[in-house]
Design a protein around this motif. Structure first.
Motif, PDB file in Angstrom:
ATOM      1  N   MET A   2      22.583  27.714  56.547  1.00 26.46           N
ATOM      2  CA  MET A   2      23.797  27.127  56.003  1.00 26.46           C
ATOM      3  C   MET A   2      24.996  27.536  56.842  1.00 26.46           C
ATOM      4  N   GLN A   3      25.710  26.553  57.335  1.00 25.80           N
ATOM      5  CA  GLN A   3      26.928  26.807  58.087  1.00 25.80           C
ATOM      6  C   GLN A   3      28.108  26.466  57.182  1.00 25.80           C
ATOM      7  N   ALA A   4      28.839  27.474  56.768  1.00 26.59           N
ATOM      8  CA  ALA A   4      29.924  27.281  55.806  1.00 26.59           C
ATOM      9  C   ALA A   4      31.241  27.037  56.529  1.00 26.59           C
ATOM     10  N   LYS A   5      31.809  25.860  56.323  1.00 29.79           N
ATOM     11  CA  LYS A   5      33.121  25.535  56.872  1.00 29.79           C
ATOM     12  C   LYS A   5      34.195  25.522  55.790  1.00 29.79           C
ATOM     13  N   THR A   6      33.766  25.375  54.533  1.00 24.97           N
ATOM     14  CA  THR A   6      34.687  25.452  53.399  1.00 24.97           C
ATOM     15  C   THR A   6      34.044  26.301  52.316  1.00 24.97           C
ATOM     16  N   ILE A   7      34.740  27.348  51.900  1.00 26.69           N
ATOM     17  CA  ILE A   7      34.229  28.260  50.882  1.00 26.69           C
ATOM     18  C   ILE A   7      35.182  28.264  49.697  1.00 26.69           C
ATOM     19  N   LEU A   8      34.621  28.045  48.513  1.00 24.39           N
ATOM     20  CA  LEU A   8      35.401  28.067  47.278  1.00 24.39           C
ATOM     21  C   LEU A   8      35.284  29.443  46.636  1.00 24.39           C
ATOM     22  N   SER A   9      36.423  30.076  46.397  1.00 26.03           N
ATOM     23  CA  SER A   9      36.452  31.367  45.712  1.00 26.03           C
ATOM     24  C   SER A   9      37.085  31.181  44.343  1.00 26.03           C
ATOM     25  N   VAL A  10      36.331  31.501  43.297  1.00 26.47           N
ATOM     26  CA  VAL A  10      36.818  31.362  41.928  1.00 26.47           C
ATOM     27  C   VAL A  10      37.296  32.723  41.444  1.00 26.47           C
ATOM     28  N   ILE A  11      38.552  32.798  41.036  1.00 31.51           N
ATOM     29  CA  ILE A  11      39.102  34.062  40.538  1.00 31.51           C
ATOM     30  C   ILE A  11      39.767  33.831  39.186  1.00 31.51           C
ATOM     31  N   GLY A  12      39.809  34.882  38.387  1.00 28.44           N
ATOM     32  CA  GLY A  12      40.417  34.807  37.069  1.00 28.44           C
ATOM     33  C   GLY A  12      41.869  35.245  37.098  1.00 28.44           C
ATOM     34  N   VAL A  13      42.607  34.808  36.113  1.00 31.09           N
ATOM     35  CA  VAL A  13      44.039  35.073  36.096  1.00 31.09           C
ATOM     36  C   VAL A  13      44.350  36.538  35.793  1.00 31.09           C
ATOM     37  N   ASP A  14      43.434  37.239  35.128  1.00 26.97           N
ATOM     38  CA  ASP A  14      43.708  38.614  34.704  1.00 26.97           C
ATOM     39  C   ASP A  14      43.045  39.676  35.572  1.00 26.97           C
ATOM     40  N   GLN A  15      42.338  39.284  36.628  1.00 27.11           N
ATOM     41  CA  GLN A  15      41.647  40.275  37.438  1.00 27.11           C
ATOM     42  C   GLN A  15      42.500  40.718  38.623  1.00 27.11           C
ATOM     43  N   ASN A  16      42.061  41.811  39.278  1.00 29.93           N
ATOM     44  CA  ASN A  16      42.814  42.292  40.436  1.00 29.93           C
ATOM     45  C   ASN A  16      42.487  41.434  41.659  1.00 29.93           C
ATOM     46  N   ASP A  17      42.956  41.866  42.826  1.00 28.94           N
ATOM     47  CA  ASP A  17      42.840  41.032  44.025  1.00 28.94           C
ATOM     48  C   ASP A  17      41.620  41.356  44.882  1.00 28.94           C
ATOM     49  N   ASP A  18      40.696  42.176  44.388  1.00 26.98           N
ATOM     50  CA  ASP A  18      39.540  42.561  45.202  1.00 26.98           C
ATOM     51  C   ASP A  18      38.700  41.353  45.606  1.00 26.98           C
ATOM     52  N   ASP A  19      38.440  40.444  44.661  1.00 23.33           N
ATOM     53  CA  ASP A  19      37.634  39.262  44.975  1.00 23.33           C
ATOM     54  C   ASP A  19      38.321  38.395  46.031  1.00 23.33           C
ATOM     55  N   LEU A  20      39.632  38.279  45.939  1.00 26.26           N
ATOM     56  CA  LEU A  20      40.374  37.468  46.906  1.00 26.26           C
ATOM     57  C   LEU A  20      40.288  38.072  48.302  1.00 26.26           C
ATOM     58  N   HIS A  21      40.459  39.378  48.402  1.00 25.00           N
ATOM     59  CA  HIS A  21      40.375  40.031  49.713  1.00 25.00           C
ATOM     60  C   HIS A  21      38.961  39.916  50.291  1.00 25.00           C
ATOM     61  N   SER A  22      37.952  39.996  49.431  1.00 29.52           N
ATOM     62  CA  SER A  22      36.577  39.828  49.889  1.00 29.52           C
ATOM     63  C   SER A  22      36.360  38.421  50.432  1.00 29.52           C
ATOM     64  N   ALA A  23      36.923  37.426  49.751  1.00 25.30           N
ATOM     65  CA  ALA A  23      36.803  36.039  50.205  1.00 25.30           C
ATOM     66  C   ALA A  23      37.515  35.836  51.538  1.00 25.30           C
ATOM     67  N   ILE A  24      38.660  36.475  51.704  1.00 26.08           N
ATOM     68  CA  ILE A  24      39.399  36.373  52.966  1.00 26.08           C
ATOM     69  C   ILE A  24      38.564  36.923  54.117  1.00 26.08           C
TER      70      ILE A  24
END
Length: 277
Positions: A1-23
């Motif tokens: 699988m060659q990923a050119k677009t990745i969707l990251s789903v995050i919740g409104v009340d969580q910290n930014d760890d998931d976002l930084h991991s997605a970055i």
């Protein structure tokens, strides 16, 4: 699988760890990051169909404002980085969340769900259902304490000779080829021509080896344990950095009512889990 677009789903009340991991994942993959900030709308007090109350309206306004702030914060973090990105929001009710997620996941190569979001019991099931059953794209679950990566060195493939497992293998072929070691794990396989063949695992091992994949087959006895428990322990034992498996060998309703390997793995995986339907 060659990923050119990745969707990251995050919740409104969580910290930014998931976002930084997605970055980090998108930077390593040179992929576009599409962030979806999600929140479940509070139901009317007294249930649907009841007279709208001032308290309920105030709660909805509070949720909307929190969602707006989370979107703004995500945009600020991403603008300070060098990845291609977009940020959208989803404010929906429980019964609509699955379809909404599915609509967005159809236009990406991979849906990424991190440990922070997995801890949110109110939305987890609907988001996972939408990503798995309303979209053909694989999902990557990354538990807390692990980095999201599409270049794992050691991979465990959960194999049961079903179409779902075959789909998962084909979807992750690029990762399997690049890995140093791929272990095909089978739990209590039946050695019959109609299922796993006379030598369980031999057919898939031959198929993978022809792609240049460094593959081995481990036939594991359950010894009375659940299949998911056996797979989790074996992933730890071999130092797997990724588990690859297909979703739902049984009917979807049966899995959610009575449990099952898929549901158990979705609820608790010791390492990142790539799953397809």
């Amino acid at each position: 699988m060659q990923a050119k677009t990745i969707l990251s789903v995050i919740g409104v009340d969580q910290n930014d760890d998931d976002l930084h991991s997605a970055i980090e994942l998108c930077r390593a993959s040179k992929a576009h990051l599409s962030v979806l900030v999600t929140a479940l709308a509070a139901p009317p007090i007294g249930g649907h169909g009841e007279v709208t109350s001032t308290v309920w309206l105030e709660e909805r306004e509070r949720q909307t404002e929190n969602l707006r702030r989370k979107v703004a914060a995500a945009n600020a973090i991403l603008k300070a980085d060098d990845v291609s990105f977009d940020v959208t929001s989803l404010f929906t009710e429980y019964g609509w969340a699955e379809n909404e997620i599915g609509q967005r996941a159809r236009y990406v190569d991979l849906t990424l769900i991190g440990g922070g979001f997995l801890a949110q019991d109110d939305m987890r099931q609907e988001i996972l259902n939408g990503a798995l059953f309303r979209s053909p794209a694989p999902i990557l679950l990354v538990p807390k304490g692990h980095a999201a990566s599409l270049r794992p060195k050691t991979v465990l493939v959960a194999w049961d000779s079903r179409n779902e497992a075959s789909t998962a293998v084909r979807a992750t072929m690029e990762q399997l080829i690049a890995a140093d070691s791929v272990c095909v794990a089978m739990v209590d396989p039946s050695a019959t021509i109609g299922s796993n063949g006379e030598e369980p695992g031999a057919d898939v091992a031959t198929f993978l080896a022809r792609h240049g994949i460094r593959v081995s087959v481990d036939v594991l006895p359950s010894a009375g344990r659940a299949v998911a428990d056996v797979l989790r322990q074996h992933a730890i034992d071999i130092g797997a950095e990724l588990i690859v498996m297909g979703a739902y060998g049984h009917s979807r309703v049966r899995e959610w009512i009575f449990g099952g390997t898929t549901r158990s793995m979705l609820e608790h995986t010791p390492v990142p889990l790539m799953m397809t339907r």
